[in-house]
Design an enzyme around this catalytic site. Structure first.
Site, PDB file in Angstrom:
ATOM      1  N   ASP A   1     -14.636  -9.505   7.138  1.00 41.10           N
ATOM      2  CA  ASP A   1     -15.980  -9.403   7.712  1.00 41.10           C
ATOM      3  C   ASP A   1     -16.309  -7.991   8.175  1.00 41.10           C
ATOM      4  O   ASP A   1     -17.246  -7.797   8.953  1.00 41.10           O
ATOM      5  CB  ASP A   1     -16.112 -10.380   8.896  1.00 41.10           C
ATOM      6  CG  ASP A   1     -15.123 -10.058  10.011  1.00 41.10           C
ATOM      7  OD1 ASP A   1     -14.289  -9.124   9.831  1.00 41.10           O
ATOM      8  OD2 ASP A   1     -15.178 -10.721  11.061  1.00 41.10           O
TER       9      ASP A   1
ATOM     10  N   ARG B   1      -5.431  -0.981   1.731  1.00 44.22           N
ATOM     11  CA  ARG B   1      -4.851  -1.404   3.014  1.00 44.22           C
ATOM     12  C   ARG B   1      -5.956  -1.774   4.018  1.00 44.22           C
ATOM     13  O   ARG B   1      -5.785  -2.688   4.819  1.00 44.22           O
ATOM     14  CB  ARG B   1      -3.957  -0.284   3.576  1.00 44.22           C
ATOM     15  CG  ARG B   1      -3.210  -0.707   4.820  1.00 44.22           C
ATOM     16  CD  ARG B   1      -2.084   0.272   5.154  1.00 44.22           C
ATOM     17  NE  ARG B   1      -1.287  -0.215   6.263  1.00 44.22           N
ATOM     18  CZ  ARG B   1      -1.162   0.404   7.440  1.00 44.22           C
ATOM     19  NH1 ARG B   1      -1.753   1.567   7.632  1.00 44.22           N
ATOM     20  NH2 ARG B   1      -0.425  -0.114   8.394  1.00 44.22           N
TER      21      ARG B   1
ATOM     22  N   HIS C   1       2.731  -2.108  -1.919  1.00 36.89           N
ATOM     23  CA  HIS C   1       3.565  -0.991  -1.474  1.00 36.89           C
ATOM     24  C   HIS C   1       4.175  -0.254  -2.661  1.00 36.89           C
ATOM     25  O   HIS C   1       5.168   0.445  -2.519  1.00 36.89           O
ATOM     26  CB  HIS C   1       4.641  -1.478  -0.499  1.00 36.89           C
ATOM     27  CG  HIS C   1       4.077  -1.892   0.837  1.00 36.89           C
ATOM     28  ND1 HIS C   1       4.813  -2.533   1.807  1.00 36.89           N
ATOM     29  CD2 HIS C   1       2.834  -1.751   1.354  1.00 36.89           C
ATOM     30  CE1 HIS C   1       4.031  -2.772   2.868  1.00 36.89           C
ATOM     31  NE2 HIS C   1       2.836  -2.316   2.615  1.00 36.89           N
TER      32      HIS C   1
HETATM   33  C1  HEM Z   1       3.639  -8.049   4.295  1.00 38.77           C
HETATM   34  C2  HEM Z   1       3.301  -7.452   5.404  1.00 38.77           C
HETATM   35  C3  HEM Z   1       2.974  -5.989   5.470  1.00 38.77           C
HETATM   36  C4  HEM Z   1       3.472  -5.101   6.356  1.00 38.77           C
HETATM   37  C5  HEM Z   1       4.442  -5.397   7.480  1.00 38.77           C
HETATM   38  C6  HEM Z   1       2.923  -3.804   6.032  1.00 38.77           C
HETATM   39  C7  HEM Z   1       3.183  -2.642   6.722  1.00 38.77           C
HETATM   40  C8  HEM Z   1       2.790  -1.388   6.334  1.00 38.77           C
HETATM   41  C9  HEM Z   1       3.132  -0.164   7.001  1.00 38.77           C
HETATM   42  C10 HEM Z   1       3.946  -0.051   8.279  1.00 38.77           C
HETATM   43  C11 HEM Z   1       2.609   0.857   6.290  1.00 38.77           C
HETATM   44  C12 HEM Z   1       2.728   2.344   6.589  1.00 38.77           C
HETATM   45  C13 HEM Z   1       1.674   2.749   7.597  1.00 38.77           C
HETATM   46  C14 HEM Z   1       1.874   4.155   8.105  1.00 38.77           C
HETATM   47  O1  HEM Z   1       2.943   4.738   7.920  1.00 38.77           O
HETATM   48  O2  HEM Z   1       0.913   4.690   8.718  1.00 38.77           O
HETATM   49  C15 HEM Z   1       1.918   0.288   5.174  1.00 38.77           C
HETATM   50  C16 HEM Z   1       1.255   1.012   4.221  1.00 38.77           C
HETATM   51  C17 HEM Z   1       0.551   0.454   3.200  1.00 38.77           C
HETATM   52  N1  HEM Z   1       0.317  -0.890   3.004  1.00 38.77           N
HETATM   53 FE1  HEM Z   1       1.231  -2.415   3.940  1.00 38.77          FE
HETATM   54  N2  HEM Z   1       2.105  -3.936   4.955  1.00 38.77           N
HETATM   55  C18 HEM Z   1       2.092  -5.251   4.582  1.00 38.77           C
HETATM   56  C19 HEM Z   1       1.328  -5.813   3.588  1.00 38.77           C
HETATM   57  C20 HEM Z   1       0.419  -5.107   2.834  1.00 38.77           C
HETATM   58  C21 HEM Z   1      -0.574  -5.709   1.990  1.00 38.77           C
HETATM   59  C22 HEM Z   1      -0.828  -7.206   1.877  1.00 38.77           C
HETATM   60  C23 HEM Z   1      -1.233  -4.687   1.381  1.00 38.77           C
HETATM   61  C24 HEM Z   1      -2.369  -4.746   0.409  1.00 38.77           C
HETATM   62  C25 HEM Z   1      -2.601  -5.762  -0.411  1.00 38.77           C
HETATM   63  C26 HEM Z   1      -0.636  -3.460   1.836  1.00 38.77           C
HETATM   64  C27 HEM Z   1      -0.972  -2.205   1.390  1.00 38.77           C
HETATM   65  C28 HEM Z   1      -0.450  -1.031   1.898  1.00 38.77           C
HETATM   66  C29 HEM Z   1      -0.680   0.271   1.302  1.00 38.77           C
HETATM   67  C30 HEM Z   1      -1.395   0.550   0.002  1.00 38.77           C
HETATM   68  C31 HEM Z   1      -0.071   1.213   2.137  1.00 38.77           C
HETATM   69  C32 HEM Z   1      -0.118   2.740   2.011  1.00 38.77           C
HETATM   70  C33 HEM Z   1      -1.390   3.203   2.709  1.00 38.77           C
HETATM   71  C34 HEM Z   1      -1.658   4.695   2.707  1.00 38.77           C
HETATM   72  O3  HEM Z   1      -0.987   5.468   2.033  1.00 38.77           O
HETATM   73  O4  HEM Z   1      -2.595   5.103   3.443  1.00 38.77           O
HETATM   74  N3  HEM Z   1       0.336  -3.750   2.740  1.00 38.77           N
HETATM   75  N4  HEM Z   1       2.032  -1.085   5.227  1.00 38.77           N
END
Ligand code: HEM
Ligand SMILES: *[C@@H]1O[C@H](CO)[C@@H](O)[C@H](O)[C@H]1NC(C)=O
Ligand SMILES: *[C@@H]1O[C@H](CO)[C@@H](O)[C@H](O)[C@H]1NC(C)=O
Ligand SMILES: *[C@@H]1O[C@H](CO)[C@@H](O)[C@H](O)[C@H]1NC(C)=O
Length: 338
Positions: free
Chosen positions: A80, A68, A199
């Protein structure tokens, strides 16, 4: 004296690595390449991997958190390392304080540990932006996902961009807005669907689903697309007026494994975030992103192959390769000499 003798080998390394990449790409403009550090820090990949495996022993979530960071870095003025800069009053308005990152982005001490290990073996050679790209690939691979050759050679920024970080894709965005935010950085709908597949692991706070459970779009009703059994499950975990930062699995079926189950969840109306379910269920998704979700739900091989390609695409967002515009930070949290 001391500063010139310590910077000269680093500069020579930079020039050597740059030449190698130019030779391979045959062009005048600097591009990223897989073997950027082959002569200057041949063990870089293994050093990063070793630190990540160590960190994972006390933090099963770290692989998800690290990929992330690469996403949040690349979408803000390119890959960057700008995300990694700490705030300096009047100079650096840290991206870490922007709403999408504050209280949410994590793993920074592990990035520091990777940087320290690399500085120990090859001082002044591997950029913090490249560390995030390497850590992302290694994290996916170690979680059961695909492997790919990480393109390298990014330089680190000397600035951060708080406003741009505040405009990262939001869990409350609809498909139209998500498409636009990806298009703005050169990524298409296939990239949007494939990269959202990240996700498949990691955690998410209750505050990002409470509106879908209790008051969707101000209707005082739940999101009608949310599977009722999954809604009941999440309502127990995230009660109204509960703890906003309480954690849930993004993919409850296999919480720490990188697989295609994210898409099967979407097929069952069990996407956690509104931005997840939109890819399958938005009216505008029909014939556009929904068929891509269907394809990945039915073939892990198709998902893995495209995820690898889309990660390379994301890693190519406006890299800084001009040494007059970037640097190899010695400490990922600070611009050199500051
Ligand atoms: C498409 C738009 C995206 C949105 C709106 C989004 C939004 C979010 C949100 C709200 C969370 C939870 C954060 C929290 O509860 O603190 C999250 C977690 C995460 N996102 Fe996304 N995300 C997106 C795309 C991506 C992309 C492109 C990646 C990686 C290629 C990604 C990887 C992750 C991962 C692995 C987590 C879990 C992180 C952890 O456990 O610390 N996300 N995302
Ligand atoms: C980040 O969140 C904390 C705790 O909610 C808050 O005190 C702080 O002001 C926030 N930082 C920024 C830059 O908004
Ligand atoms: C998506 O959200 C934007 C911004 O909130 C809004 O202007 C637009 O009408 C929405 N589109 C759909 C199809 O709901
Ligand atoms: C539901 O959301 C609407 C619009 O955001 C808001 O006006 C209303 O007060 C909310 N209802 C409750 C019970 O929080």
């Amino acid at each position: 004296m001391a500063s010139s003798s310590s910077s000269r080998p680093a500069m020579a390394a930079l020039v050597m690595a740059a030449l190698l990449c130019l030779q391979l790409t045959g062009g005048a403009t600097a591009q990223l390449c897989e073997d950027y550090y082959d002569y200057t820090c041949p063990d870089a990949y293994n050093i990063v991997k070793r630190v990540l495996i160590q960190a994972h022993k006390s933090d099963v979530r770290i692989y998800a958190s690290l990929i992330r960071l690469h996403f949040h870095d690349c979408f803000v003025q390119g890959c960057d390392g700008s995300l990694l800069l700490d705030g300096v009053r009047g100079v650096i308005n840290s991206e870490k304080g922007a709403p999408p990152n504050n209280g949410s982005a994590r793993g920074f001490p592990v990035v520091d540990a990777v940087k320290a290990a690399l500085e120990n073996s090859c001082p002044g050679v591997v950029s913090c932006a490249d560390i995030l790209a390497l850590a992302a690939e290694i994290s996916v691979e170690l979680s059961g996902g695909p492997r790919w050759g990480v393109l390298l050679g990014r330089l680190d920024s000397k600035t951060a961009n708080f406003a741009s970080a505040s405009n990262l894709p939001s869990p409350f965005d609809n498909l139209t807005v998500l498409e636009k935010k990806f298009k703005d950085v050169g990524l298409n709908n296939v990239d949007l669907v494939a990269l959202s597949g990240a996700h498949t692991f990691g955690r998410v706070q209750c505050q990002f689903v409470t509106d879908r459970l209790y008051n969707f779009s101000g209707t005082n009703r739940p999101d009608p697309t949310l599977d009722p059994a999954y809604r009941a499950f999440l309502s127990r975990r995230c009660p109204l007026n509960g703890i906003p930062s309480a954690l849930n699995d993004l993919d409850p079926t296999t919480p720490d494994t990188f697989d295609k189950n994210y898409y099967n969840n979407l097929e069952a109306n069990r996407g956690f975030l509104n931005s997840d379910q939109e890819l399958k269920s938005a009216p505008l998704a029909q014939g556009v992103t929904a068929p891509i979700v269907d394809r990945f739900a039915s073939s892990q091989a198709a998902f893995f192959a495209r995820f690898a390609q889309s990660m390379i695409n994301m890693g190519n967002i406006s890299p800084t390769t001009d040494p007059s515009k970037g640097e190899i930070r010695k400490n990922c949290r600070k611009v050199n000499g500051s």
